[in-house]
Scaffold this active site. Structure first.
Site, PDB file in Angstrom:
ATOM      1  CB  SER A 131      -0.913  -0.004   1.227  1.00 36.04           C
ATOM      2  OG  SER A 131      -0.131  -0.044   2.404  1.00 36.04           O
ATOM      3  CE  LYS A 170       0.298   9.775  -0.638  1.00 39.36           C
ATOM      4  NZ  LYS A 170       0.099   8.470   0.012  1.00 39.36           N
TER       5      LYS A 170
END
Lengths: 219, 219
Positions: A131, A170
DNA sequence: TTATAGCACGAACGCTTGTTCTGTGTCAAG
DNA sequence: CTTGACACAGAACAAGCGTTCGTGCTATAA
């Protein structure tokens, strides 16, 4: 005073050998490493090193060498190790395991301080699943993080998206009324979130990927 | 499980010897110390210690002993550090710098042995540019490799494609008449090459990505 | 009982390794 | 030119050292 090139090489090899392999080299090992075919020549140069006070020798004992000044390196390195608890797995659909400060008997990974500068509040997680591939992080990779609730713009963070119930890694950028989460892979587009929805879990300091024995990360 | 009195004495002696004298003892030294006249008995009990995971042995090497968990932390770590030369940058359009065995004054990175198991023929390179992004390797990442010319199927290797004059990191699979180079990123397709065109440079053992201070990898 | 495994002993084999001896070539001081 | 210190090579020896083999003892399971 002046050590020859050969002698410096020898000394360096002895030091490294004693440290890495845990035992000093033999005369022939030294010879092979520095390109000397004759054991007597190695012996000769070893005696030079002894005279210079750089090493000590025990007579008639195999590997009877000792570096007198393990000085900076070996010792400095010993105190330059950071132990980081490997708290568990991390997957997209799960919150990050809390680094419980009583963390004791969990697995540990050791890193030298030239790899991780910081030391407080560190923990490591092993990524499970694909993922996070948009963050260039693969199944099995280990991420080393520092626990914190805030982050500077551009830092790589682990965030928990409340609505989506999802963990993601991120780069974070605060914009006017929203938060931009930029994947590490430059070919992928950022996603935008309401600041209320993002909960910073920690800053990612390091990613380690072992390709040889994926399961052999234990100490 | 239970170590005998003898075995505990032996382990203690090995640990102390490695620390004090700077080198592990020989089989006969151990025997003399714990009161065993036969070398084979010492050998036998050493193998027990190996089976218990307490020491490691190098075959047919004098003093080829290493204490795996030598109680005292500092010492354990000092001898559990592997130094790897950082030879330079690696980019898609350039051959890999040759690990010259005289490698001495190049930059070094330190890793603990629970991260890298091997220690011979290791070197590290810093990836420059985005060309390896399909291997999930980013600009600035450090790859630790072991120099070798061959590889098993499925291993991650650095290959030099002669015609393309290009270095690439891929998983390698030998097929009937061709070589399949599989990107690490599962969403990307493999490329196929004539075996004559691929030249294996080394096996990739480790990828390290520092996110904090990309340039602060020095020791 | 026999069988099996763990542990120990002694001896012998053969490679390893430190030491020593002979010899070569260079270079600077005399 | 000779001398001697210095650096090196090669060979040989002897002790060091890891390995293996045959044997015996003891305890536990079949």
């Amino acid at each position: 005073m002046g050590l020859s090139e050969r002698q410096r090489k020898m000394l360096e090899f002895i030091t490294r050998s004693s440290g890495d392999k845990g035992r000093p080299p033999t005369i022939r090992e030294i010879g092979a490493h520095v390109g000397i075919s004759s054991t007597s020549v190695v012996n000769y140069n070893l005696n030079v090193l002894v005279r210079e006070g750089l090493i000590a020798r025990d007579k008639e004992v195999s590997r009877g060498l000792r570096v007198v000044h393990p000085g900076g390196k070996a010792f400095a390195m010993a105190s330059n190790i950071v132990q980081i608890p490997l708290l568990g797995k991390i997957a997209a659909g799960q919150p990050i395991p809390v680094p419980d400060n009583a963390g004791s008997d969990s697995e540990m990974i050791s890193l030298t301080r030239d790899i991780v500068q910081e030391q407080e509040g560190l923990f490591a997680l092993q990524v499970k699943g694909d993922s996070m591939i948009d963050a260039l992080i693969n199944d099995g990779d280990v991420v080393v993080m520092k626990k914190q609730q805030s982050a500077n713009n551009g830092e790589m963070v682990a965030v928990w998206l409340k609505d989506e119930k999802e963990t993601t890694l991120k780069r974070i950028y605060r914009e006017q009324k929203r938060v931009r989460l930029q994947p590490m892979n430059p070919s992928m587009k950022p996603i935008f979130q309401d600041p209320e929805n993002v909960e910073i879990q920690g800053k990612v300091l390091l990613v380690i990927r072992q390709l040889q024995k994926p399961s052999a990360l234990r100490v």
